[in-house]
Every structure is written in structure tokens, then in C-alpha cells.
Design a protein around this motif. Sequence first.
Motif, PDB file in Angstrom:
ATOM      1  N   GLU A  80       0.794  -1.227   0.000  1.00  0.00           N
ATOM      2  CA  GLU A  80       0.000   0.000   0.000  1.00  0.00           C
ATOM      3  C   GLU A  80       0.830   1.283   0.000  1.00  0.00           C
ATOM      4  O   GLU A  80       0.414   2.309   0.529  1.00  0.00           O
ATOM      5  CB  GLU A  80      -0.989  -0.020   1.170  1.00  0.00           C
TER       6      GLU A  80
ATOM      7  N   GLU B 126       4.971   5.072  -7.826  1.00  0.00           N
ATOM      8  CA  GLU B 126       4.399   5.169  -9.171  1.00  0.00           C
ATOM      9  C   GLU B 126       5.156   4.308 -10.173  1.00  0.00           C
ATOM     10  O   GLU B 126       4.575   3.822 -11.135  1.00  0.00           O
ATOM     11  CB  GLU B 126       4.376   6.624  -9.609  1.00  0.00           C
TER      12      GLU B 126
ATOM     13  N   PHE C 250       4.350  -5.911  -3.511  1.00  0.00           N
ATOM     14  CA  PHE C 250       3.806  -4.622  -3.938  1.00  0.00           C
ATOM     15  C   PHE C 250       2.279  -4.559  -3.808  1.00  0.00           C
ATOM     16  O   PHE C 250       1.640  -3.712  -4.422  1.00  0.00           O
ATOM     17  CB  PHE C 250       4.210  -4.347  -5.388  1.00  0.00           C
TER      18      PHE C 250
ATOM     19  N   CYS D 188      -0.450  -1.327  -4.099  1.00  0.00           N
ATOM     20  CA  CYS D 188       0.201  -0.093  -4.574  1.00  0.00           C
ATOM     21  C   CYS D 188      -0.648   0.457  -5.717  1.00  0.00           C
ATOM     22  O   CYS D 188      -0.362   0.240  -6.894  1.00  0.00           O
ATOM     23  CB  CYS D 188       1.633  -0.378  -5.027  1.00  0.00           C
ATOM     24  N   ARG D 189      -1.675   1.155  -5.361  1.00  0.00           N
ATOM     25  CA  ARG D 189      -2.702   1.579  -6.317  1.00  0.00           C
ATOM     26  C   ARG D 189      -2.222   2.624  -7.318  1.00  0.00           C
ATOM     27  O   ARG D 189      -2.852   2.830  -8.346  1.00  0.00           O
ATOM     28  CB  ARG D 189      -3.931   2.075  -5.572  1.00  0.00           C
ATOM     29  N   ARG D 190      -1.109   3.282  -7.057  1.00  0.00           N
ATOM     30  CA  ARG D 190      -0.561   4.275  -7.997  1.00  0.00           C
ATOM     31  C   ARG D 190       0.528   3.699  -8.893  1.00  0.00           C
ATOM     32  O   ARG D 190       0.989   4.374  -9.806  1.00  0.00           O
ATOM     33  CB  ARG D 190      -0.004   5.466  -7.237  1.00  0.00           C
ATOM     34  N   LEU D 191       0.938   2.477  -8.629  1.00  0.00           N
ATOM     35  CA  LEU D 191       2.033   1.859  -9.385  1.00  0.00           C
ATOM     36  C   LEU D 191       1.618   1.656 -10.835  1.00  0.00           C
ATOM     37  O   LEU D 191       0.632   0.979 -11.125  1.00  0.00           O
ATOM     38  CB  LEU D 191       2.427   0.526  -8.750  1.00  0.00           C
ATOM     39  N   LYS D 192       2.408   2.250 -11.751  1.00  0.00           N
ATOM     40  CA  LYS D 192       2.100   2.173 -13.180  1.00  0.00           C
ATOM     41  C   LYS D 192       3.110   1.347 -13.964  1.00  0.00           C
ATOM     42  O   LYS D 192       2.760   0.732 -14.952  1.00  0.00           O
ATOM     43  CB  LYS D 192       2.039   3.582 -13.780  1.00  0.00           C
TER      44      LYS D 192
ATOM     45  N   PHE E  20       2.056  -8.459  -7.188  1.00  0.00           N
ATOM     46  CA  PHE E  20       1.495  -7.208  -7.697  1.00  0.00           C
ATOM     47  C   PHE E  20      -0.033  -7.177  -7.592  1.00  0.00           C
ATOM     48  O   PHE E  20      -0.701  -6.487  -8.355  1.00  0.00           O
ATOM     49  CB  PHE E  20       1.951  -6.994  -9.151  1.00  0.00           C
TER      50      PHE E  20
ATOM     51  N   ASP F  44      -3.705  -6.215  -6.591  1.00  0.00           N
ATOM     52  CA  ASP F  44      -4.410  -4.963  -6.309  1.00  0.00           C
ATOM     53  C   ASP F  44      -3.608  -3.721  -6.709  1.00  0.00           C
ATOM     54  O   ASP F  44      -3.754  -2.658  -6.128  1.00  0.00           O
ATOM     55  CB  ASP F  44      -4.809  -4.897  -4.835  1.00  0.00           C
ATOM     56  N   CYS F  45      -2.754  -3.871  -7.722  1.00  0.00           N
ATOM     57  CA  CYS F  45      -2.051  -2.720  -8.310  1.00  0.00           C
ATOM     58  C   CYS F  45      -2.889  -2.283  -9.513  1.00  0.00           C
ATOM     59  O   CYS F  45      -2.560  -2.585 -10.664  1.00  0.00           O
ATOM     60  CB  CYS F  45      -0.635  -3.099  -8.720  1.00  0.00           C
TER      61      CYS F  45
ATOM     62  N   LEU G 280      -1.507  -0.431 -12.760  1.00  0.00           N
ATOM     63  CA  LEU G 280      -0.367  -1.019 -13.454  1.00  0.00           C
ATOM     64  C   LEU G 280      -0.623  -1.090 -14.955  1.00  0.00           C
ATOM     65  O   LEU G 280      -1.576  -1.714 -15.407  1.00  0.00           O
ATOM     66  CB  LEU G 280      -0.072  -2.408 -12.885  1.00  0.00           C
TER      67      LEU G 280
END
Length: 124
Positions: free
Chosen positions: A66, A70, A86, A89-93, A109, A111-112, A115
Amino acid sequence: MIYSGKAKRHKAYQKQPEIAKIKGGFDLVKSEFVTMFNVLVGYKGEGGNITIPKEVKQIGDYVFKECNIESVVIPEGVTKIGKSAFVGCRRLKKVTIPESVTEICWGAFADCVSLEEVVIPNKV
């Protein structure tokens, strides 16, 4: 910054102020990354675009849970990405994974939701 007052007096700290090796293999690093025996076990940064230190050989379980990161660049030499490393990590792109990684554990990964790009070597 992550370090204790005791680390300041440790001989290793005086010789190399950016890292203090404490008995038992725990590294107190003046950065957002916490390692133990070259395993990344904690992250205390604010997020954004990060590059994991080259000394890291494994990313531990739930290390970035969490976090507001990015993008992440994982250096050559890392062999394992731990369970749910990870997760959330909702902002991970974007994630760049090197050729040295041979194991990506369950839910690494999960709930990313943002992504968009993961660069994975063929042998993983």
C-alpha cells in the motif's frame, strides 16, 4: 532517514556514514530502504519513482504494501520478489524487472489497479 542514535557511535558508521552494519547483518541505512542480509525488508519512503539499491538481492514479503510508489526499477542482481511485495500499490504504473529475477512469488502485484507496464524477462 532511518538510523538510531546508537548507530552514530558504531565504528562502521564512522567509516562509512551512509551505512552502518550492526551485528546480525541488519543495515541501518540513511535512506528509505531497510535491508537485512541483502534482503529488502522495509521501505519508509514517500513513494513516487523509486530505484531499489543495487546491494539488494531479494525483495521481501509485503515490503511495499500500500505504498504510494508510481514506478519501480529493480536492479540486476535481484533474484526474488517476495509474496505480496507490492500488494495494494494503487498508484504503481510501471515495473522494470531484470534478467536476474528467477522467482516472482504469489500476489507480488495484487491490487495494483493502475499497473500499465511490466517489463519481465523471458526466463521468469
